[in-house]
Design a protein around this motif. Sequence first.
Motif, PDB file in Angstrom:
ATOM      1  N   UNK A   1     -10.525 -11.535 -11.255  1.00 26.62           N
ATOM      2  CA  UNK A   1      -9.651 -11.143 -10.150  1.00 26.62           C
ATOM      3  C   UNK A   1      -8.344 -10.538 -10.644  1.00 26.62           C
ATOM      4  N   UNK A   2      -7.868 -10.991 -11.802  1.00 25.44           N
ATOM      5  CA  UNK A   2      -6.608 -10.457 -12.349  1.00 25.44           C
ATOM      6  C   UNK A   2      -6.801  -9.070 -12.926  1.00 25.44           C
ATOM      7  N   UNK A   3      -7.877  -8.863 -13.640  1.00 23.83           N
ATOM      8  CA  UNK A   3      -8.087  -7.583 -14.335  1.00 23.83           C
ATOM      9  C   UNK A   3      -8.697  -6.514 -13.454  1.00 23.83           C
ATOM     10  N   UNK A   4      -9.354  -6.905 -12.377  1.00 19.43           N
ATOM     11  CA  UNK A   4     -10.046  -5.913 -11.549  1.00 19.43           C
ATOM     12  C   UNK A   4      -9.119  -4.876 -10.941  1.00 19.43           C
ATOM     13  N   UNK A   5      -7.943  -5.232 -10.365  1.00 21.74           N
ATOM     14  CA  UNK A   5      -7.055  -4.201  -9.796  1.00 21.74           C
ATOM     15  C   UNK A   5      -6.585  -3.197 -10.848  1.00 21.74           C
ATOM     16  N   UNK A   6      -6.286  -3.684 -12.042  1.00 17.67           N
ATOM     17  CA  UNK A   6      -5.846  -2.770 -13.096  1.00 17.67           C
ATOM     18  C   UNK A   6      -6.958  -1.806 -13.475  1.00 17.67           C
ATOM     19  N   UNK A   7      -8.179  -2.359 -13.516  1.00 13.74           N
ATOM     20  CA  UNK A   7      -9.300  -1.495 -13.875  1.00 13.74           C
ATOM     21  C   UNK A   7      -9.558  -0.450 -12.799  1.00 13.74           C
ATOM     22  N   UNK A   8      -9.443  -0.873 -11.532  1.00 14.82           N
ATOM     23  CA  UNK A   8      -9.649   0.086 -10.432  1.00 14.82           C
ATOM     24  C   UNK A   8      -8.515   1.077 -10.342  1.00 14.82           C
ATOM     25  N   UNK A   9      -7.245   0.645 -10.577  1.00 14.07           N
ATOM     26  CA  UNK A   9      -6.085   1.546 -10.498  1.00 14.07           C
ATOM     27  C   UNK A   9      -6.114   2.610 -11.567  1.00 14.07           C
TER      28      UNK A   9
END
Length: 397
Positions: free
Chosen positions: A316-324
Amino acid sequence: MLSTYEGFLQTNILGFMNGSLVVKCEAVFQRRVPVPTPSDVIRTIVTEVETRATDTFFDWRLDIQSLRSNGFNLNNLEPEKLAISFTALDSGGALGDVMNWDHLVTLLLGAHYTVRNISFVESGNLQGGIDINGEVCIDTDIHVDVGWALEALTELSNYSVDLTSLSINGSRLSLQVFPISFLVTNRVYNEKMMDRSSMEHLNLVRDLSGVIMHVLSKYKNLLQVAIREITGGSLVCRGDVIFQHPAPTSKDVLQTLALAVGPKDYLDSSTLQVDPFSFTVAGDSLEPPFPSLGIPAYAVVILAVFVVALIVLPILVLLPKMLGRKDKIIINRLRDLEGGIELFELDNPAFRPTLEEVHLDCLDTHMMMTDTSTFQGQRLVWPSKAFSDVETMPHSI
């Protein structure tokens, strides 16, 4: 007809006599093996005639009443002798004296044959049982059907006779024997049980064999359960389950025994408690369950939630960075003074914008733009007529 004898060699025709054809002949046997008696020779010929239900051979009719051999005929035949041996187990049965065995065998074989006399000799063995050997003499014109006699003597199992030891003239029953073992948990081995003749030992063996027989009684070809050994600690019992063919498989027998263990591990309706996972039948056994760790159920639930959290939170922490990162590119500006062009390198190969999505105004205001722009692979190539004094400047879009 005489070829059934191991030492038989040939028959020599010595001559023919007047009247209806009377044949005089002799049978030749080897010396190195037992030679049949004249009565046995006559009995063999009569057996062949009667079992084939015909007295015709090669278009010759044989008159069995005319058979003679060294002074014997059908009227004065010697009795047929059967060598019988078996072992009486120490299972609390009727281990009576020799006369009891005489009576039992005479009663069983007398249902089909006339028993003239019988004699047995007993001797102890190292396993604690009694070996019984003897001879039975039967008056008969034909050979005794040994197969029938063996079947008749299976009733001796009710009197502690080990059916695997039963033999008549060297022939034995066709049996399926499954070795079994199991653990009795509510009995303690003591010194008295070491004595195979003690009442403690005999009663326990009788109880064990009786309950196993009852559990397996659904199998019609079950003949006997023989408990052969009891060892110390919690009682470890070993023995054999004996079937006639066709017999069930060892796994079927194992499953039947395991399912007979009821609440609190009582075997069938007996007072004997057993470990159901201790049963082995011909090498087959049940898989024991995983040992209990003594951890309460709520602790297991908490532990499971903790493990899931350790897996899910980093995602959950790394997913937004990966999507951004997929929505951006970093453009590095390079200039080639001699070629008169400027190169813009993209550091995100996954970025695939259309031409309309690129806003060139956001680039450095010191740079003068002309004409059109094109993408080539991962490089943005821009022809230019003038350059700023800035060497390289990254821009994020």
